[in-house]
Every structure is written in C-alpha cells, then in structure tokens.
Design an enzyme around this catalytic site. Sequence first.
Site, PDB file in Angstrom:
ATOM      1  N   GLY A 223      49.398  19.701 105.216  1.00  0.00           N
ATOM      2  CA  GLY A 223      49.517  20.906 105.322  1.00  0.00           C
ATOM      3  C   GLY A 223      47.778  21.185 104.725  1.00  0.00           C
ATOM      4  O   GLY A 223      47.758  22.639 104.507  1.00  0.00           O
TER       5      GLY A 223
ATOM      6  N   ASP B  46      49.077  23.476 118.584  1.00  0.00           N
ATOM      7  CA  ASP B  46      49.217  22.708 117.799  1.00  0.00           C
ATOM      8  C   ASP B  46      50.315  21.494 118.406  1.00  0.00           C
ATOM      9  O   ASP B  46      49.541  20.298 118.383  1.00  0.00           O
ATOM     10  CB  ASP B  46      49.939  22.237 116.194  1.00  0.00           C
ATOM     11  CG  ASP B  46      48.827  22.975 115.187  1.00  0.00           C
ATOM     12  OD1 ASP B  46      48.983  24.157 115.059  1.00  0.00           O
ATOM     13  OD2 ASP B  46      49.260  22.992 113.863  1.00  0.00           O
TER      14      ASP B  46
HETATM   15  O1  PMV Z   1      47.600  24.663 109.733  1.00  0.00           O
HETATM   16  P1  PMV Z   1      48.284  24.234 110.463  1.00  0.00           P
HETATM   17  O2  PMV Z   1      47.550  22.880 111.399  1.00  0.00           O
HETATM   18  O3  PMV Z   1      49.474  24.456 110.887  1.00  0.00           O
HETATM   19  O4  PMV Z   1      47.609  25.781 111.656  1.00  0.00           O
HETATM   20  C1  PMV Z   1      47.545  26.631 112.123  1.00  0.00           C
HETATM   21  C2  PMV Z   1      47.880  27.906 112.646  1.00  0.00           C
HETATM   22  C3  PMV Z   1      47.952  29.284 112.803  1.00  0.00           C
HETATM   23  O5  PMV Z   1      47.634  29.675 113.942  1.00  0.00           O
HETATM   24  C4  PMV Z   1      47.488  29.689 112.342  1.00  0.00           C
HETATM   25  C5  PMV Z   1      49.931  29.327 113.136  1.00  0.00           C
HETATM   26  C6  PMV Z   1      49.862  28.235 114.709  1.00  0.00           C
HETATM   27  O6  PMV Z   1      51.601  28.593 114.743  1.00  0.00           O
HETATM   28  O7  PMV Z   1      49.336  28.684 115.514  1.00  0.00           O
END
Ligand code: PMV
Length: 337
Positions: free
Chosen positions: A114, A164
């Site tokens: 997270g 991601d």
């Molecule tokens: O914190 P992470 O690695 O889960 O990234 C989230 C990225 C966002 O743009 C805020 C949400 C998404 O799914 O792209």
Amino acid sequence: MTTSSAPGKVYLFGEHAVVYGEPAVPCAIERRARVSVEPRDDHRVRVEADELTLDGFTVEWGGDTDEQPDVDVPSNLVEAATGYVDEALGQARDALDDPEAGFDVTIESDIPLGGGLGSSAAVVVAAIDAAVRSRGESIDPEELADRAYQAESTVQGGEASRADTYCSAMGGAVRVEGDDTRPIEAPELPLVIGYDGGAGDTGELVAGVRALKDEYEFAADTVETIGDLTREGEQLLAEADPGEEPSPVLLDELGDLMDFNHGLLSALGVSSRSLDRMVWSAREAEAEGAKLTGAGGGGCIVALDRTQATRRALEYSPGCEQAFRAELATEGVRAEE
Ligand code: PMV
C-alpha cells in the site's frame, strides 16, 4: 510448486489523473512479489504470506466455511491482501475454465504494501500467472494484464486504472491512457525511493480527488494539467536514446516536471506531511526532481539523482523509514525456479 514473480513500479508522471482518462507513465522497478501456487484436490484456497508489512500470516477459505481469518495483523491489511488474491484466483479459474479449482498459495514480497509501489498489482499479476501455469496452461502478458486489471478493479470498486497492472505484467516503462496501453522506451533513470513506513487508502484518496474535481472547475483543470505535463514528459523520454546514459539536461527537465507534478498532486489533497518532508529533503539534497508516487496519503516518494546525496539525505530525514535506489525492471512477469 509453480512460482511467478512480478515487479512493483513508480509513477514518473500521471497518477490520479489517469483515473479520468489522462495519460500516465509508470515505470517497473526491481522490487518483486513472488507467488508460488500448488493446485489442490478440493475447492479450497490456502494463502500463506510472508510480506514485508504483513509479517507472516496464513488464512484458509472456500469450500463450505465462511469463517473470518484469525490472524494477528491489522484486519484491513489482511482483507486487502485476501481480497486481491481471491479475485486473482477467480481470474485464473476463469482462464482455466474450471470455476471450482482450489489452490495453495504462498506470497513473498519485497514491495511495501500500500505504499504506492504497486504491491497489490504485482501480487495479482504473479498470482494469476502462477495459478494458470500450475495447471500446465499458459497466459500471454497482454491477457494477463487485462485479467489483473479486472481483478484489481473489482477489489477497488471500479476505481482503478490499467497503469499498475499493465506495468507489472509488461515491465519497463509504459504509457496508459484509458484502455490504450503500450510499452515505451526509456533510458535507465537514476531513481531514488523514500518510504515513510505508512500507506494511504487508495479508495479514499481517489474518492477525495473525484469530489474536488466535481465541485471545482480549477480542480478539474488541475487534473488536465497533470495530463499535459505527462505528455511533455513522454516527449522527453521519446527523444532520449534508451541505450545511453540520460543527459544532465534530460534529467533536469524530467525533474522539473516531477516537481510540478508533486505540486499539483499536493493541491489535489493527496500528499501528506511525511511525503512533503521527504520531497523537500530530496530537493534540498539537489535531486533533479521529486514527487510522491501512487495514491499518496503516505508511502513513497520517487526522486531523480545520479549522486548518493538524495539517498543519504532521505536516510536522515524525519519520517523516512527506508531510502533505496531502484533500478528499472526491464522484465515484467516471469517464471521463477
Ligand atoms: O498507490 P498505487 O500504487 O495503488 O497507485 C494508485 C494510482 C491511482 O492513479 C491513484 C489509482 C489507479 O488505479 O490508477
């Protein structure tokens, strides 16, 4: 036992704005989640995790029990981890056309959970790949990326981009704009990560940005401006020679865009005191640029610095628990011995 690994990532540009159709450029890093899978004779699932932040837990579910796992770690982290694994195995069953398949799963990860380095995406990608291969089948990286996205999106209530999961499946640097996903060329950038030991709540942070954007036109403009600077960053990467060391001018220009990107994310309310502190420590150490990475609220920043100065400054920065250099992971998901 069949083992697959998949890398975590940093966002060079574009998190949050990517949720609204703007482009983003994530870049895979050499920190991996490894998932081992053994098919079972029954319909149950057993998960053992030895995560950096989960500190070891085992849960079993499926079949005729609906019991809550009895474990000694914060329940939101367990729920998050089991939720992602459950959806990933659902995708694997679907790919195998065997809705009842049971699995024993072991997760090891050196990606903070997270913290904005894409730990859940890496676990989901590696879990689907290992579960499918454990039954003697295979899955190509594009289908895998799509299935991993479906799994993540379900867990996150529909508020996820493909960034991601696509980056983790493919490796290297990628560009994502809505459903359009593609690998891009990028030189080996001198990435330094600072981690505050915490984690933001992605769902809450995304909802906060959506609320701001719906209420204020200037917040919607901020999201669009993030898109504009991401296009500018992509252009710089496209003009660079991926086989050469990045030039000082390129690092300087990319760094300026990262600084700008952090300011805009901060305006959208997704930074935090510890993330800002780490960003300022990096800037004071004369990093080329620094920004939070991922959803924000806590977790990691990414800076550009060819020297050791930023990593050292971060090590002494209050609130920074870990600082390390991250290499570009050119390989995405892969089979492990
Ligand atoms: O914190 P992470 O690695 O889960 O990234 C989230 C990225 C966002 O743009 C805020 C949400 C998404 O799914 O792209």
